[in-house]
Scaffold this motif. Structure first.
Motif, short mmCIF file in Angstrom:
data_model
loop_
_atom_site.label_atom_id
_atom_site.label_comp_id
_atom_site.label_asym_id
_atom_site.label_seq_id
_atom_site.Cartn_x
_atom_site.Cartn_y
_atom_site.Cartn_z
N GLY A 87 0.87 17.11 46.88
CA GLY A 87 2.16 17.54 46.35
C GLY A 87 2.97 18.44 47.25
O GLY A 87 3.92 19.06 46.79
N TYR A 88 2.62 18.56 48.52
CA TYR A 88 3.41 19.34 49.48
C TYR A 88 3.68 20.76 48.99
O TYR A 88 4.82 21.19 48.87
CB TYR A 88 4.73 18.64 49.79
N THR A 89 2.63 21.49 48.71
CA THR A 89 2.77 22.92 48.40
C THR A 89 2.29 23.71 49.62
O THR A 89 1.57 23.18 50.47
CB THR A 89 1.94 23.30 47.16
N PRO A 90 2.67 24.99 49.72
CA PRO A 90 2.27 25.77 50.90
C PRO A 90 0.77 25.78 51.17
O PRO A 90 0.35 25.78 52.33
CB PRO A 90 2.80 27.17 50.56
N LEU A 91 -0.06 25.80 50.11
CA LEU A 91 -1.50 25.91 50.35
C LEU A 91 -2.07 24.68 51.08
O LEU A 91 -3.16 24.73 51.64
CB LEU A 91 -2.26 26.18 49.05
N GLN A 130 7.47 20.70 47.33
CA GLN A 130 8.23 21.87 47.77
C GLN A 130 8.49 21.89 49.28
O GLN A 130 9.59 22.20 49.72
CB GLN A 130 7.48 23.14 47.37
N THR A 131 7.49 21.60 50.09
CA THR A 131 7.65 21.72 51.54
C THR A 131 7.99 20.39 52.21
O THR A 131 8.06 20.32 53.45
CB THR A 131 6.34 22.27 52.18
N TYR A 132 8.23 19.35 51.43
CA TYR A 132 8.41 18.01 52.00
C TYR A 132 9.56 17.95 53.01
O TYR A 132 9.39 17.44 54.13
CB TYR A 132 8.64 16.99 50.89
N ASN A 133 10.73 18.44 52.63
CA ASN A 133 11.89 18.34 53.52
C ASN A 133 11.65 19.08 54.83
O ASN A 133 12.01 18.59 55.91
CB ASN A 133 13.15 18.87 52.83
N ASP A 168 1.28 31.72 46.27
CA ASP A 168 1.23 30.48 47.03
C ASP A 168 2.62 29.93 47.33
O ASP A 168 3.04 29.85 48.49
CB ASP A 168 0.40 29.44 46.26
N ARG A 169 3.37 29.58 46.30
CA ARG A 169 4.66 28.92 46.53
C ARG A 169 5.78 29.88 46.92
O ARG A 169 6.82 29.45 47.38
CB ARG A 169 5.04 28.12 45.28
#
Length: 351
Positions: A176-180, A208-211, A95-96
């Motif tokens: 939580g802004y993860t890829p999934l 993780q993907t927020y920015n 996933d990440r």
């Protein structure tokens, strides 16, 4: 029945908090044996001596349990039930995508996942399809894997009246802004709907993907997307209450197809219309146009159309919100979770 909740689990995880609270709500006595000390020998030493003072019927090793399972198995005074929930390898690698697939750490995560199942008598997973994955990928006996869906605490997550803007139709994502999560598809849907000044997207959280998501939204010059910081689970329901529609997950990856995310359960608990990706896991409990809207994963156009359909058809929106709430009470409330987990533990004890 008395349970020893054992390990170095994350005490801030809603999975842990809700499981312990659900058991107590079901009349089970729960005693925690917890330590997160470093280095590992210190953790083992403290858990060992704390555990000696506790009498109980069943040990539950909280998520993540990898680091303490060998100790748990060697000192347990009754059956060991592992809350496997989700795996290290699946989360960090599939996933990440935090590591190259041929790296040493990837191999370590794979082996940790593969062998930590062997130390438990029963393993809890969050969906039937996650159980199938662990069975096929790590050769865990299927009868050893029991499904315990994620839950929401009805003390905080419940339907409520609140002041909502009549000028803006609010579409909410929280997470939580993860890829999934596939948040890029939400941004793309917002771009498709930017001409509708009466529709506003609100995204709560960080991760993780927020920015990258912020840069994407800024690059598209979107004025219909508002970003809010992470909120505690006590504060978040107040924001959900103001939403007209709540969003689930939309990634096309493997892990996304195996989970029913907690944000979807939060929406059901608060009697909000839910839109999320159609997947094998979602189909275990969710039904399109009955208690939610299911759309193809990774399809911003389908998401935009689903949002418009709920805005324009109040009867449909109210129907899926009401049915979703009834589903929550029956399957995902702490009361339902406590009964199910207590049943699993009793069956394990009586094997």
């Amino acid at each position: 029945m008395k349970v020893c909740y054992f390990g170095a689990y994350n005490r801030k995880s809603m999975r842990v908090i809700n499981n312990i609270k659900a058991l107590r709500k079901a009349g089970v006595e729960v005693v925690e044996c917890y330590d997160r000390s470093f280095p590992l020998p210190v953790r083992y030493h403290r858990l060992f001596w704390e555990h000696r003072r506790i009498d109980y019927d069943v040990m539950v090793v909280g998520w993540y349990g990898h680091s303490v399972l060998p100790l748990a198995r060697s000192i347990a005074k009754g059956p060991v039930v592992l809350d496997a929930f989700i795996g290290l390898y699946e989360t960090e690698v599939l996933d990440r995508r935090n590591y190259a697939r041929n790296s040493l750490k990837v191999r370590l995560y794979y082996l940790l996942d593969k062998y930590h199942f062997k130390f438990a008598d029963i393993c809890l997973v969050d969906t039937n399809h996650h159980g199938d994955y662990f069975h096929q990928e790590f050769e865990v006996p299927r009868e050893k894997l029991k499904t315990l869906y994620v839950s929401a605490d009805e003390e905080y997550y419940f339907p409520r009246e609140t002041h909502k803007s009549h000028e803006r139709f609010c579409i909410l994502f929280e997470g939580g802004y993860t890829p999934l999560h596939g948040i890029q598809h939400i941004i793309a849907a917002a771009k498709l709907l930017e001409g509708r000044k009466d529709i506003q997207f609100v995204l709560v959280g960080t991760g993780q993907t927020y920015n990258g998501i912020r840069r994407l939204a800024e690059g598209l010059r979107l004025r219909n997307v508002t970003f809010l910081p992470w909120m505690s689970y006590e504060r978040l329901p107040g924001v959900i209450a103001k939403a007209d529609v709540c969003l689930g997950i939309f990634d096309v990856g493997e892990k996304a197809s195996r989970v029913i995310p907690s944000k979807a359960i939060d929406a059901l608990a608060m009697k909000k219309p839910l839109i999320t990706a159609d997947s094998p896991a979602a189909r275990e409990m969710l039904e399109d146009k009955v208690n939610c809207l299911l759309i193809p994963a990774g399809d911003p156009t389908a998401l935009a159309n689903a949002i418009l359909s709920l805005k324009e058809d109040k009867t449909l929106a109210n129907k899926i919100a009401g049915n979703g709430y009834e589903l929550f009470k029956a399957q995902f409330s702490l009361e339902a979770t406590g009964k199910k987990l207590k049943q699993i533990l009793e069956e394990t004890l009586n094997r």
